[in-house]
Design a protein around this motif. Sequence first.
Motif, PDB file in Angstrom:
ATOM      1  N   ARG A 312      14.829  -1.745   9.401  1.00 25.30           N
ATOM      2  CA  ARG A 312      14.829  -2.892   8.524  1.00 25.30           C
ATOM      3  C   ARG A 312      13.878  -2.607   7.195  1.00 25.30           C
ATOM      4  NH1 ARG A 312      14.487  -6.085  13.524  1.00 25.30           N
ATOM      5  NH2 ARG A 312      12.345  -6.488  12.998  1.00 25.30           N
ATOM      6  N   PHE A 313      12.951  -1.881   7.535  1.00 27.45           N
ATOM      7  CA  PHE A 313      11.756  -1.794   6.482  1.00 27.45           C
ATOM      8  C   PHE A 313      12.635  -0.735   5.511  1.00 27.45           C
ATOM      9  CE2 PHE A 313       8.280   0.807   4.664  1.00 27.45           C
ATOM     10  CZ  PHE A 313       7.491   0.038   4.371  1.00 27.45           C
ATOM     11  N   LEU A 314      13.212   0.169   5.818  1.00 27.95           N
ATOM     12  CA  LEU A 314      13.866   1.227   4.889  1.00 27.95           C
ATOM     13  C   LEU A 314      15.106   0.288   4.264  1.00 27.95           C
ATOM     14  CD1 LEU A 314      14.325   4.399   6.982  1.00 27.95           C
ATOM     15  CD2 LEU A 314      12.783   3.845   5.221  1.00 27.95           C
ATOM     16  N   ASP A 315      15.703  -0.714   4.869  1.00 25.69           N
ATOM     17  CA  ASP A 315      16.760  -1.593   4.193  1.00 25.69           C
ATOM     18  C   ASP A 315      16.211  -2.264   3.007  1.00 25.69           C
ATOM     19  OD1 ASP A 315      18.655  -0.522   5.710  1.00 25.69           O
ATOM     20  OD2 ASP A 315      18.751  -2.087   7.114  1.00 25.69           O
ATOM     21  N   ASP A 316      14.788  -2.853   3.303  1.00 30.60           N
ATOM     22  CA  ASP A 316      14.158  -3.508   2.511  1.00 30.60           C
ATOM     23  C   ASP A 316      13.843  -2.801   1.204  1.00 30.60           C
ATOM     24  OD1 ASP A 316      14.345  -5.899   4.139  1.00 30.60           O
ATOM     25  OD2 ASP A 316      12.262  -5.565   4.905  1.00 30.60           O
ATOM     26  N   GLN A 317      13.311  -1.487   1.543  1.00 30.99           N
ATOM     27  CA  GLN A 317      12.958  -0.876   0.474  1.00 30.99           C
ATOM     28  C   GLN A 317      14.156  -0.513  -0.742  1.00 30.99           C
ATOM     29  OE1 GLN A 317       9.858   0.550  -0.526  1.00 30.99           O
ATOM     30  NE2 GLN A 317       9.058  -0.750   1.149  1.00 30.99           N
ATOM     31  N   VAL A 318      15.340  -0.385   0.020  1.00 30.24           N
ATOM     32  CA  VAL A 318      16.377   0.139  -0.492  1.00 30.24           C
ATOM     33  C   VAL A 318      16.905  -1.164  -1.419  1.00 30.24           C
ATOM     34  CG1 VAL A 318      19.023   0.508  -0.662  1.00 30.24           C
ATOM     35  CG2 VAL A 318      17.466   1.658   0.812  1.00 30.24           C
ATOM     36  N   TRP A 319      16.740  -2.476  -1.029  1.00 26.29           N
ATOM     37  CA  TRP A 319      17.161  -3.621  -1.716  1.00 26.29           C
ATOM     38  C   TRP A 319      16.135  -3.954  -2.809  1.00 26.29           C
ATOM     39  CZ3 TRP A 319      14.328  -8.043  -2.702  1.00 26.29           C
ATOM     40  CH2 TRP A 319      15.279  -9.171  -3.436  1.00 26.29           C
ATOM     41  N   VAL A 320      15.008  -3.445  -2.609  1.00 20.57           N
ATOM     42  CA  VAL A 320      14.101  -3.670  -3.740  1.00 20.57           C
ATOM     43  C   VAL A 320      14.396  -2.621  -4.877  1.00 20.57           C
ATOM     44  CG1 VAL A 320      11.557  -3.520  -4.358  1.00 20.57           C
ATOM     45  CG2 VAL A 320      12.086  -4.228  -2.548  1.00 20.57           C
ATOM     46  N   GLU A 321      14.859  -1.624  -4.520  1.00 20.92           N
ATOM     47  CA  GLU A 321      15.169  -0.643  -5.605  1.00 20.92           C
ATOM     48  C   GLU A 321      16.538  -0.847  -6.238  1.00 20.92           C
ATOM     49  OE1 GLU A 321      15.313   3.437  -4.106  1.00 20.92           O
ATOM     50  OE2 GLU A 321      13.164   3.473  -3.551  1.00 20.92           O
ATOM     51  N   ASN A 322      17.479  -1.361  -5.569  1.00 23.93           N
ATOM     52  CA  ASN A 322      18.756  -2.040  -5.999  1.00 23.93           C
ATOM     53  C   ASN A 322      18.550  -3.211  -6.997  1.00 23.93           C
ATOM     54  OD1 ASN A 322      20.076   0.061  -4.853  1.00 23.93           O
ATOM     55  ND2 ASN A 322      20.779  -1.252  -2.944  1.00 23.93           N
ATOM     56  N   ARG A 323      17.401  -3.936  -6.599  1.00 28.77           N
ATOM     57  CA  ARG A 323      17.158  -5.155  -7.539  1.00 28.77           C
ATOM     58  C   ARG A 323      16.719  -4.773  -8.863  1.00 28.77           C
ATOM     59  NH1 ARG A 323      15.978 -10.695  -6.761  1.00 28.77           N
ATOM     60  NH2 ARG A 323      15.605 -11.458  -8.484  1.00 28.77           N
ATOM     61  N   ARG A 324      15.716  -3.734  -8.680  1.00 31.02           N
ATOM     62  CA  ARG A 324      15.053  -3.091 -10.004  1.00 31.02           C
ATOM     63  C   ARG A 324      16.421  -2.472 -10.924  1.00 31.02           C
ATOM     64  NH1 ARG A 324      13.250   2.044 -11.393  1.00 31.02           N
ATOM     65  NH2 ARG A 324      11.882   2.052 -13.047  1.00 31.02           N
ATOM     66  N   VAL A 325      17.209  -1.604 -10.261  1.00 28.55           N
ATOM     67  CA  VAL A 325      18.299  -1.236 -10.957  1.00 28.55           C
ATOM     68  C   VAL A 325      19.106  -2.418 -11.551  1.00 28.55           C
ATOM     69  CG1 VAL A 325      20.404   0.045 -10.874  1.00 28.55           C
ATOM     70  CG2 VAL A 325      18.451   0.838  -9.745  1.00 28.55           C
ATOM     71  N   MET A 326      19.328  -3.308 -11.162  1.00 26.34           N
ATOM     72  CA  MET A 326      20.179  -4.558 -11.638  1.00 26.34           C
ATOM     73  C   MET A 326      19.490  -5.281 -12.855  1.00 26.34           C
ATOM     74  SD  MET A 326      23.010  -4.373  -9.988  1.00 26.34           S
ATOM     75  CE  MET A 326      23.733  -5.972 -10.877  1.00 26.34           C
ATOM     76  N   ASP A 327      18.173  -5.329 -12.611  1.00 31.73           N
ATOM     77  CA  ASP A 327      17.190  -5.908 -13.641  1.00 31.73           C
ATOM     78  C   ASP A 327      17.539  -5.053 -14.881  1.00 31.73           C
ATOM     79  OD1 ASP A 327      16.632  -8.015 -11.994  1.00 31.73           O
ATOM     80  OD2 ASP A 327      14.788  -7.112 -11.481  1.00 31.73           O
ATOM     81  N   ILE A 328      17.167  -3.751 -14.756  1.00 29.18           N
ATOM     82  CA  ILE A 328      17.387  -2.753 -15.989  1.00 29.18           C
ATOM     83  C   ILE A 328      18.811  -2.961 -16.629  1.00 29.18           C
ATOM     84  CG2 ILE A 328      17.428  -0.448 -16.651  1.00 29.18           C
ATOM     85  CD1 ILE A 328      15.303   0.299 -14.408  1.00 29.18           C
ATOM     86  N   LEU A 329      19.956  -2.986 -15.709  1.00 29.70           N
ATOM     87  CA  LEU A 329      21.239  -3.286 -16.392  1.00 29.70           C
ATOM     88  C   LEU A 329      21.381  -4.527 -17.005  1.00 29.70           C
ATOM     89  CD1 LEU A 329      23.357  -1.613 -13.400  1.00 29.70           C
ATOM     90  CD2 LEU A 329      22.943  -0.631 -15.531  1.00 29.70           C
ATOM     91  N   ARG A 330      20.697  -5.756 -16.555  1.00 29.09           N
ATOM     92  CA  ARG A 330      20.734  -6.909 -17.255  1.00 29.09           C
ATOM     93  C   ARG A 330      20.192  -6.847 -18.549  1.00 29.09           C
ATOM     94  NH1 ARG A 330      20.190  -9.108 -11.875  1.00 29.09           N
ATOM     95  NH2 ARG A 330      22.152  -9.920 -11.014  1.00 29.09           N
ATOM     96  N   SER A 331      18.966  -6.263 -18.517  1.00 28.64           N
ATOM     97  CA  SER A 331      18.251  -6.083 -19.815  1.00 28.64           C
ATOM     98  C   SER A 331      18.828  -5.367 -21.053  1.00 28.64           C
ATOM     99  CB  SER A 331      16.874  -5.232 -19.272  1.00 28.64           C
ATOM    100  OG  SER A 331      15.989  -5.075 -20.645  1.00 28.64           O
ATOM    101  N   ILE A 332      19.456  -4.019 -20.284  1.00 28.87           N
ATOM    102  CA  ILE A 332      20.241  -3.442 -21.377  1.00 28.87           C
ATOM    103  C   ILE A 332      21.567  -4.270 -21.811  1.00 28.87           C
ATOM    104  CG2 ILE A 332      21.948  -1.605 -21.748  1.00 28.87           C
ATOM    105  CD1 ILE A 332      20.207  -0.096 -19.570  1.00 28.87           C
ATOM    106  N   GLU A 333      22.079  -5.102 -20.956  1.00 27.08           N
ATOM    107  CA  GLU A 333      23.246  -5.856 -21.537  1.00 27.08           C
ATOM    108  C   GLU A 333      22.650  -6.913 -22.440  1.00 27.08           C
ATOM    109  OE1 GLU A 333      24.800  -7.402 -18.017  1.00 27.08           O
ATOM    110  OE2 GLU A 333      25.948  -5.700 -17.600  1.00 27.08           O
ATOM    111  N   SER A 334      21.649  -7.591 -22.317  1.00 27.03           N
ATOM    112  CA  SER A 334      21.161  -8.608 -22.871  1.00 27.03           C
ATOM    113  C   SER A 334      20.605  -8.103 -24.407  1.00 27.03           C
ATOM    114  CB  SER A 334      19.791  -9.390 -22.437  1.00 27.03           C
ATOM    115  OG  SER A 334      19.269 -10.046 -23.366  1.00 27.03           O
TER     116      SER A 334
END
Length: 519
Positions: A312-334
Amino acid sequence: MNHDDVEALRRDSAAWRLLRADTAPLVLSFLGRVFVEQNVRSIAEPELVSLLDDELYALAERRDPAAPPLYPRTPKAYLDSWSSPDAGWLRKYYRPGSDEAHYDATPAVEKAVGWVASLSSRAFVGTESRLATVFDLLRQLARGTESDPEARLAELEARRAEIDAEIAQVRDGRVAVLDDAAQRDRYQQLTAMAAELLSDFREVEANFRALDRDMRERITGWDGAKGDLLEQVVGSRNAITDSDQGRSFHAFYDFLLSRERQEEFTELVTKVQGLDALGGGDRRLRRIHYDWLDAGEQTQATVRVLSEQLRRFLDDQVWVENRRVMDILRSIESNALTVRTLSPARDEVPFTAEIDGLGIDVVLPMERPLFRPRTHERIDSEHVEPGAVDFDTSILFEQVHVDPERLSTGVRRRLQRDGQVSLRDVVAEHPLEQGLAELVTYLSLEAPDFEVVVDAEHHDEVTWASGDVQRVATVPRVTFARVGGRTAAPPGEPTAPDHPAAPRGTSTTGTTSTDEETV
């Protein structure tokens, strides 16, 4: 052990801090009785508070009422103090899905209790059994590492001679038995080793927890590639299992899981406990193997829980990294949408970007390959000579080919008399000559003057003979229905009078299954 090692132990060892504590008599007596003697691996906080309250009350009752209290704090305060990082004598944790705290003793308590117990004088100190154990271990090491077959055979023959001599003595009525002192000596060593095994389980569990904590710290501060991190995590998880301690623990646990070993141990303990020289023996020894199983299962459960928490700890780390990637993509689109609405002439927005210089591939004309015309090979088929190697050509004539027109002709003959006919009736009138291939061809027939209707809810059995074997195929009910007023007659046959047309259906593909039965 040098001076610095002793100084480090005095400063960092939880067992040393326990021996120096003012409440050491209370901690050693209470925790030793609850966790060590009774082999308790987990106890809820309300139950442990109640037990400690009874212990404090019993101690206060034995003191002079006018004297100041020996232990003035509340039971809950003592438990919080013993489980704090400064003490490290109790491990306080919460089970998954529960908000109630639980406690377990640390290996430091086991070591301190064992050391204090060894300080008390003993009325009987046995040495002969330990010397025999030393000799047995030396023999096992010498025999287990001997690779010379001749030496092994000589040693086995010597042991067989000793056994034969002992058998001869027993047959003559000379049976050598242990005296009372030897019995007490060996029994004392047996109980000590059995108790040490229980403390070893708690230490192995603590090692697993320390390994899990180190991995979490490594994952949290990791800034490299995920593949390198995963390799280190898997290697660390296997390190303790593949170590000498891990292999010994799993071998011991597998040994205990054997039903024959458990029954043999119970039988031997019951027999030993009944010896007159032992006076009944230690009651804990009667169930010591069950305590070993409970302790081993607790250790295995700890490993399973730690593995699940780590996942679960590794899954949380992956979720945080995926969330950061999505934030970067939204920033690029904006930013892209914002730039699209701006005009370079009006808003003076430079629609340019700088990139690193790229290397230019220079291809000189002379580096290109010259044109090479294709060569056309002339095939001469006028002078073909037969091969000299003989081979079996019969397989070329064994290919199975089913003529659909022949099967359609049989269906049309039957539809000249009836408006519709089932596949079972057609096969009964025209038996299958080419087996399953011919049956499958019936299912795929297509003709403009009749159609194939398949009823998947009902099934028919179609039989045919293949040599001496009668074969049966269970297929969905297949009906050939005439389309229009009449069905075209086969060539050379008159056309039958009109019959009412059968209901039109939907043609589907059925699944066939064959069963063989020898005649």
